[in-house]
Design an enzyme around this catalytic site. Sequence first.
Site, PDB file in Angstrom:
ATOM      1  N   SER A   1       9.007 -32.725   7.411  1.00  0.00           N
ATOM      2  CA  SER A   1       7.659 -32.323   7.808  1.00  0.00           C
ATOM      3  C   SER A   1       6.582 -33.284   7.297  1.00  0.00           C
ATOM      4  O   SER A   1       6.623 -34.456   7.607  1.00  0.00           O
ATOM      5  CB  SER A   1       7.427 -30.892   7.320  1.00  0.00           C
ATOM      6  OG  SER A   1       6.173 -30.423   7.700  1.00  0.00           O
TER       7      SER A   1
ATOM      8  N   ASP B   1       1.465 -33.956  12.040  1.00  0.00           N
ATOM      9  CA  ASP B   1       2.338 -34.385  10.944  1.00  0.00           C
ATOM     10  C   ASP B   1       3.680 -34.842  11.525  1.00  0.00           C
ATOM     11  O   ASP B   1       3.851 -34.866  12.751  1.00  0.00           O
ATOM     12  CB  ASP B   1       2.467 -33.301   9.856  1.00  0.00           C
ATOM     13  CG  ASP B   1       3.260 -32.093  10.299  1.00  0.00           C
ATOM     14  OD1 ASP B   1       3.324 -31.836  11.514  1.00  0.00           O
ATOM     15  OD2 ASP B   1       3.816 -31.392   9.429  1.00  0.00           O
TER      16      ASP B   1
ATOM     17  N   ASP C   1       6.687 -33.725  11.896  1.00  0.00           N
ATOM     18  CA  ASP C   1       7.478 -32.869  12.786  1.00  0.00           C
ATOM     19  C   ASP C   1       6.592 -32.129  13.785  1.00  0.00           C
ATOM     20  O   ASP C   1       7.061 -31.281  14.544  1.00  0.00           O
ATOM     21  CB  ASP C   1       8.386 -31.911  12.009  1.00  0.00           C
ATOM     22  CG  ASP C   1       7.630 -30.974  11.081  1.00  0.00           C
ATOM     23  OD1 ASP C   1       6.413 -31.179  10.903  1.00  0.00           O
ATOM     24  OD2 ASP C   1       8.244 -30.032  10.548  1.00  0.00           O
TER      25      ASP C   1
ATOM     26  N   ASP D   1       4.287 -29.780  13.768  1.00  0.00           N
ATOM     27  CA  ASP D   1       3.901 -28.361  13.810  1.00  0.00           C
ATOM     28  C   ASP D   1       2.456 -28.174  13.356  1.00  0.00           C
ATOM     29  O   ASP D   1       1.816 -27.192  13.707  1.00  0.00           O
ATOM     30  CB  ASP D   1       4.871 -27.458  13.019  1.00  0.00           C
ATOM     31  CG  ASP D   1       5.114 -27.915  11.597  1.00  0.00           C
ATOM     32  OD1 ASP D   1       4.539 -28.939  11.178  1.00  0.00           O
ATOM     33  OD2 ASP D   1       5.902 -27.239  10.898  1.00  0.00           O
TER      34      ASP D   1
HETATM   35 MG    MG Z   1       5.263 -29.953   9.530  1.00  0.00          MG
END
Ligand code: MG
Length: 451
Positions: free
Chosen positions: A100, A240, A242, A244
């Site tokens: 992440s 970011d 990943d 999300d």
């Molecule tokens: Mg993230």
Amino acid sequence: MKKISDLKVSISGIRGIVGKSFTPRLILDFTQAFSTYLGKGKVAVASDTRPTRDMVKHAVFSGLISSGNIPVDLGVLPIPSFQVYVKDSRANGGIEITASHNPVEWNALKLVLKGGRFPFSFEAEEIIDIYQQGAFRKSEYFPMKEYEEDSFKYHRKRLLSFADTESIKKRKPKVVVDSCNGAASPYVEKYLRELGCEVIAINTDPNALFPHSPEPIPENLKQLSEVVKKYGADIGFAQDADADRLAVVDEKGEPIGEEYTLALAVMSYLEYKRKSPVVVNLSTSSVIDEIAQKFGVKVFRSKIGEINVVEEMLSYNSFIGGEGNGGVIAKDVHLCRDSFTGMALILELFSKSKKKISELKAELTQYYVKKDKIKVSLKESILIMEKLKEKYKNEKLNLKDGIKITTKNFWIHIRPSNTEPVIRVFIEGKDKREINSVLSDILGEIESLRR
Ligand code: MG
């Protein structure tokens, strides 16, 4: 019994520094445990863009195959797209390899169950239990892995039916997007064009290193701000690694703050999609209460952690929610934090209101937020929390997750972290000076209680 002290285990997965705590052996064992838990079937596997992804991925494949499951390789894919894929392809589960917003030396496994959601805590405990006991299913049949060419397809379809592309096309916002060379890199530019934007994409090379720390907080948005100003863009978006979480920069190049990402998205949803109760975590800004009040809907507050927000969204039949760190969740697309959904909502608000991003933010109360942490051992933290509860027992308290004290001018949330040996302190109010002084008092108090 295996030792897991060097591992960071939370309800969202396991993570560590690659080569130190996050080793091929650990990845293999943990994958076998998860694979055993899932039972037999297809298991989706994707990653963000970290250079360690291939090492991790092959250990994951090996763990899945050795216990008789069929890995489906989705390549580089954002975590929300991955969750939607697991749901819509009816896979038995999935493992996304991503740390992440953590720096590049970290990596992690995020576990996704059938239906595309993260495990609830009791399910995560069961998986960890299988891991600790080493009770892995052995298979005599070793299937071949499969490939998926177009792994973004399900998410794209849901997003394009959710977004009001007609309105966005009419205003044709000029948007700069910074994906930090992360998992959104192969998809985001095309997606924003399909929504109806004019797009300037920066840091969208999935084979390059992160150009800055991937956490979308103001100090990492300098390049984005510069490009927004240079091209006279209407909005800057940062994701970011990943994808999300979403951060927003206004047309002046000013970051609006992560808390206001969720605020604008919720405002857009309640105004243009439907009225719904809103679920956010306990540390999310009070600006959400203000917006909900305007639309006559209720706000429910969950414990920290995406899956806790999701759990309460399900129980209150809520369609919109999220976390104040830029994590927007709209049930229409999927019950997960999703920067693509966040962009669609904010672009719809921008296009239909005909206002600038800075104007939309200025209409809301300007809160001042400070976040800090103190290093303490687990044992110390239990004692400190008990003492704080006793000391503040006459205040307005919420004890759902640590201690949240609400006063007339500010609230303060103190809680031991699930993933690190620290106590986290969040404070929010309207007066910057007061917030700074209360925060330094409370940090001093926690410090003194450990003795
Ligand atoms: Mg993230």
